[in-house]
Design an enzyme around this catalytic site. Structure first.
Site, PDB file in Angstrom:
ATOM      1  N   LYS A 113       0.671  -1.231  -0.074  1.00 57.61           N
ATOM      2  CA  LYS A 113       0.086  -0.037   0.103  1.00 57.61           C
ATOM      3  C   LYS A 113       0.841   1.036   0.055  1.00 57.61           C
ATOM      4  O   LYS A 113       0.407   2.323  -0.539  1.00 57.61           O
ATOM      5  CB  LYS A 113      -1.061   0.071   1.158  1.00 57.61           C
ATOM      6  CG  LYS A 113      -2.076  -0.999   0.891  1.00 57.61           C
ATOM      7  CD  LYS A 113      -3.257  -0.777   1.786  1.00 57.61           C
ATOM      8  CE  LYS A 113      -4.325  -1.773   1.523  1.00 57.61           C
ATOM      9  NZ  LYS A 113      -5.637  -1.753   2.462  1.00 57.61           N
ATOM     10  N   LYS A 194      -4.271 -11.009  -5.538  1.00 53.69           N
ATOM     11  CA  LYS A 194      -5.725 -11.382  -5.053  1.00 53.69           C
ATOM     12  C   LYS A 194      -6.656 -10.449  -5.855  1.00 53.69           C
ATOM     13  O   LYS A 194      -6.457  -9.456  -6.094  1.00 53.69           O
ATOM     14  CB  LYS A 194      -5.336 -11.275  -3.474  1.00 53.69           C
ATOM     15  CG  LYS A 194      -5.445  -9.795  -2.785  1.00 53.69           C
ATOM     16  CD  LYS A 194      -6.039  -9.874  -1.673  1.00 53.69           C
ATOM     17  CE  LYS A 194      -6.410  -8.609  -1.059  1.00 53.69           C
ATOM     18  NZ  LYS A 194      -6.915  -8.455   0.142  1.00 53.69           N
ATOM     19  N   LYS A 197     -11.304  -5.636  -3.883  1.00 51.31           N
ATOM     20  CA  LYS A 197     -12.178  -4.576  -4.044  1.00 51.31           C
ATOM     21  C   LYS A 197     -11.812  -3.267  -4.468  1.00 51.31           C
ATOM     22  O   LYS A 197     -12.482  -2.364  -5.112  1.00 51.31           O
ATOM     23  CB  LYS A 197     -13.411  -4.689  -3.085  1.00 51.31           C
ATOM     24  CG  LYS A 197     -12.772  -4.122  -1.649  1.00 51.31           C
ATOM     25  CD  LYS A 197     -13.959  -4.048  -0.463  1.00 51.31           C
ATOM     26  CE  LYS A 197     -13.916  -4.802   0.757  1.00 51.31           C
ATOM     27  NZ  LYS A 197     -12.614  -3.954   1.530  1.00 51.31           N
TER      28      LYS A 197
HETATM   29  P1  ATP Z   1      -8.801  -4.348  -0.098  1.00 53.91           P
HETATM   30  O1  ATP Z   1      -9.224  -5.532  -1.249  1.00 53.91           O
HETATM   31  O2  ATP Z   1      -9.733  -3.488  -0.252  1.00 53.91           O
HETATM   32  O3  ATP Z   1      -7.590  -4.177  -0.209  1.00 53.91           O
HETATM   33  P2  ATP Z   1      -9.699  -6.514   1.608  1.00 53.91           P
HETATM   34  O4  ATP Z   1     -10.999  -7.026   0.809  1.00 53.91           O
HETATM   35  O5  ATP Z   1      -8.406  -7.295   1.526  1.00 53.91           O
HETATM   36  O6  ATP Z   1      -9.374  -5.092   1.244  1.00 53.91           O
HETATM   37  P3  ATP Z   1     -11.183  -6.599   4.184  1.00 53.91           P
HETATM   38  O7  ATP Z   1     -12.417  -6.100   3.365  1.00 53.91           O
HETATM   39  O8  ATP Z   1     -11.083  -6.026   5.315  1.00 53.91           O
HETATM   40  O9  ATP Z   1     -10.075  -6.157   3.170  1.00 53.91           O
HETATM   41  O10 ATP Z   1     -11.111  -8.230   3.817  1.00 53.91           O
HETATM   42  C1  ATP Z   1     -12.369  -8.986   4.533  1.00 53.91           C
HETATM   43  C2  ATP Z   1     -11.709 -10.290   4.779  1.00 53.91           C
HETATM   44  O11 ATP Z   1     -11.957 -10.600   3.409  1.00 53.91           O
HETATM   45  C3  ATP Z   1     -10.473 -10.453   5.328  1.00 53.91           C
HETATM   46  O12 ATP Z   1     -10.720 -11.774   6.117  1.00 53.91           O
HETATM   47  C4  ATP Z   1      -9.617 -11.167   4.063  1.00 53.91           C
HETATM   48  O13 ATP Z   1      -8.712 -12.022   4.260  1.00 53.91           O
HETATM   49  C5  ATP Z   1     -10.560 -11.742   3.273  1.00 53.91           C
HETATM   50  N1  ATP Z   1     -10.244 -11.685   1.651  1.00 53.91           N
HETATM   51  C6  ATP Z   1     -10.039 -10.388   0.993  1.00 53.91           C
HETATM   52  N2  ATP Z   1      -9.974 -10.654  -0.328  1.00 53.91           N
HETATM   53  C7  ATP Z   1      -9.705 -11.932  -0.312  1.00 53.91           C
HETATM   54  C8  ATP Z   1      -9.295 -13.038  -1.474  1.00 53.91           C
HETATM   55  N3  ATP Z   1      -8.997 -12.345  -2.573  1.00 53.91           N
HETATM   56  N4  ATP Z   1      -9.346 -14.288  -1.177  1.00 53.91           N
HETATM   57  C9  ATP Z   1      -9.732 -14.723   0.082  1.00 53.91           C
HETATM   58  N5  ATP Z   1     -10.045 -14.020   0.887  1.00 53.91           N
HETATM   59  C10 ATP Z   1     -10.100 -12.518   0.697  1.00 53.91           C
END
Ligand code: ATP
Ligand code: LTN
Length: 329
Positions: A113, A194, A197
């Site tokens: 980030k 990964k 969003k």
């Molecule tokens: P961003 O993608 O906006 O950086 P994020 O989606 O990783 O953020 P959170 O919204 O806090 O962050 O994630 C919520 C949950 O979703 C966490 O447990 C994270 O590990 C899981 N998660 C996020 N992306 C993935 C993915 N691509 N595959 C599996 N689990 C995920």
């Protein structure tokens, strides 16, 4: 004996993807009977990246409504908004005094980030310390999250151990809980990263609230490979990712799916995958619409949730203050 504690949180930093769903949300429900669960909407984490205030408010209520639509039960679990329980910030501060800069600078999420921003704010460095505070405030035993959070949970364990050995036993040491399949759903456009969003390419992710057309279109455009060999292996990462999504929605084994599609083109599989995901999300989307429009109900849930969480958080915080040497008032 009291049930063990499960704690997790999701940031209202955008609309949730099926990565969030498969890696986290979907697994929250099954834990509710065996454990005392707390599920938080971590708005204080979300502001470590730029947020539009109006959108943040909307996204926060969206995540709450998705929690409820998926089946989180406020009679069984504590569902609340992080900023409503100021003890998170308070414990976060205490933990900052024992967190090493070097360790925080080595966090992969921090490195990623901060690379992307012109000016690096301290909040992004201290992000995992606040996450540790979330978890440790409630004497959590298990943290259901995706694989990307492993390093943060490790740091949480380190901070807990450090505090415990400095001041005597105070915090439970938590363990991570990741799903067997789908702990790391990858981008549909670049299988090396990964699904996120906050990706600027909307073809890289499927949102939980995407409509049928969007889901079909995005899977159709998903990258695969030129081998045209339906198999599940690390040389075919993009296909492997699609198979992981498929089995996460149907509950079938990888073997069953590979046997069914072996010898067929990728096109048919992608079309079927879209159907599986559309059908899988439909009930959730329908319930979401109903719940999201009931503002009073949502307000009742988050108000009661914050009350229950505050009570528990205070118990831990009082212990921490006493051990540190603050004067009780
Ligand atoms: P961003 O993608 O906006 O950086 P994020 O989606 O990783 O953020 P959170 O919204 O806090 O962050 O994630 C919520 C949950 O979703 C966490 O447990 C994270 O590990 C899981 N998660 C996020 N992306 C993935 C993915 N691509 N595959 C599996 N689990 C995920
Ligand atoms: N950093 C997490 C969100 C998060 C969290 C938590 C998860 C904040 N606090 C406490 C579990 C427990 C992420 O997924 N990006």
């Amino acid at each position: 004996m009291d049930k063990k504690i499960v704690y997790s949180g999701i940031q209202p930093s955008g609309s949730l993807t099926i990565g969030n769903y498969i890696g986290a949300l979907k697994n929250f429900i099954g834990l509710q009977d065996e454990y005392n669960c707390l599920y938080c909407i971590v708005d204080m984490h979300a502001i470590t990246v730029e947020q539009d205030p109006k959108l943040l408010r909307k996204n926060t209520l969206d995540v709450l409504a998705l929690y409820l639509a998926e089946g989180l039960d406020p009679d069984k679990s504590i569902i609340y908004i992080q900023s409503h329980v100021p003890q998170h910030a308070e414990l976060g501060w205490m933990l900052n005094t024992i967190a090493s800069m070097g360790q925080l600078q080595r966090m992969t999420q921090f490195k990623d980030k901060s690379k992307r921003s012109k000016e690096v704010m301290a909040g992004i460095l201290n992000y995992p310390v606040l996450m540790a505070a979330d978890i440790l405030l409630y004497q959590t035993s298990y943290v259901p999250v995706g694989e990307d959070q492993r390093q943060h949970v490790e740091l949480t364990r380190d901070l807990a151990q450090r505090f415990n050995s400095k001041y005597s036993d105070t915090f439970t040491i938590p363990d991570i809980l990741t799903p067997k399949v789908g702990a790391r759903i990858r981008s549909l456009q670049d299988p090396e990263s990964k699904m996120s969003k906050s990706d600027s390419d909307e073809n890289s992710y499927i949102l939980i609230l995407d409509d049928e057309n969007a889901i079909r279109r995005k899977f159709k455009r998903a990258v695969t490979d030129s081998l045209n060999n339906f198999d599940y292996n690390d040389e075919q990462k993009a296909l492997k990712n699609l198979i992981n999504i498929y089995v996460s929605f149907t509950g079938e084994s990888v073997e069953e799916v590979v046997n069914r599609y072996r010898g067929q083109g990728y096109g048919k599989f992608k079309a079927d995958l879209a159907d599986v995901v559309i059908e899988g999300l439909r009930p959730l989307q329908t319930r979401f619409k109903e719940i999201r429009s009931d503002k009073e109900y949502l307000e009742k849930i988050y108000t009661e949730g914050a009350e229950k969480a505050s009570y528990l958080a205070n118990k831990t915080l009082r212990k921490v203050y006493k051990k540190i040497g603050f004067i009780a008032k």
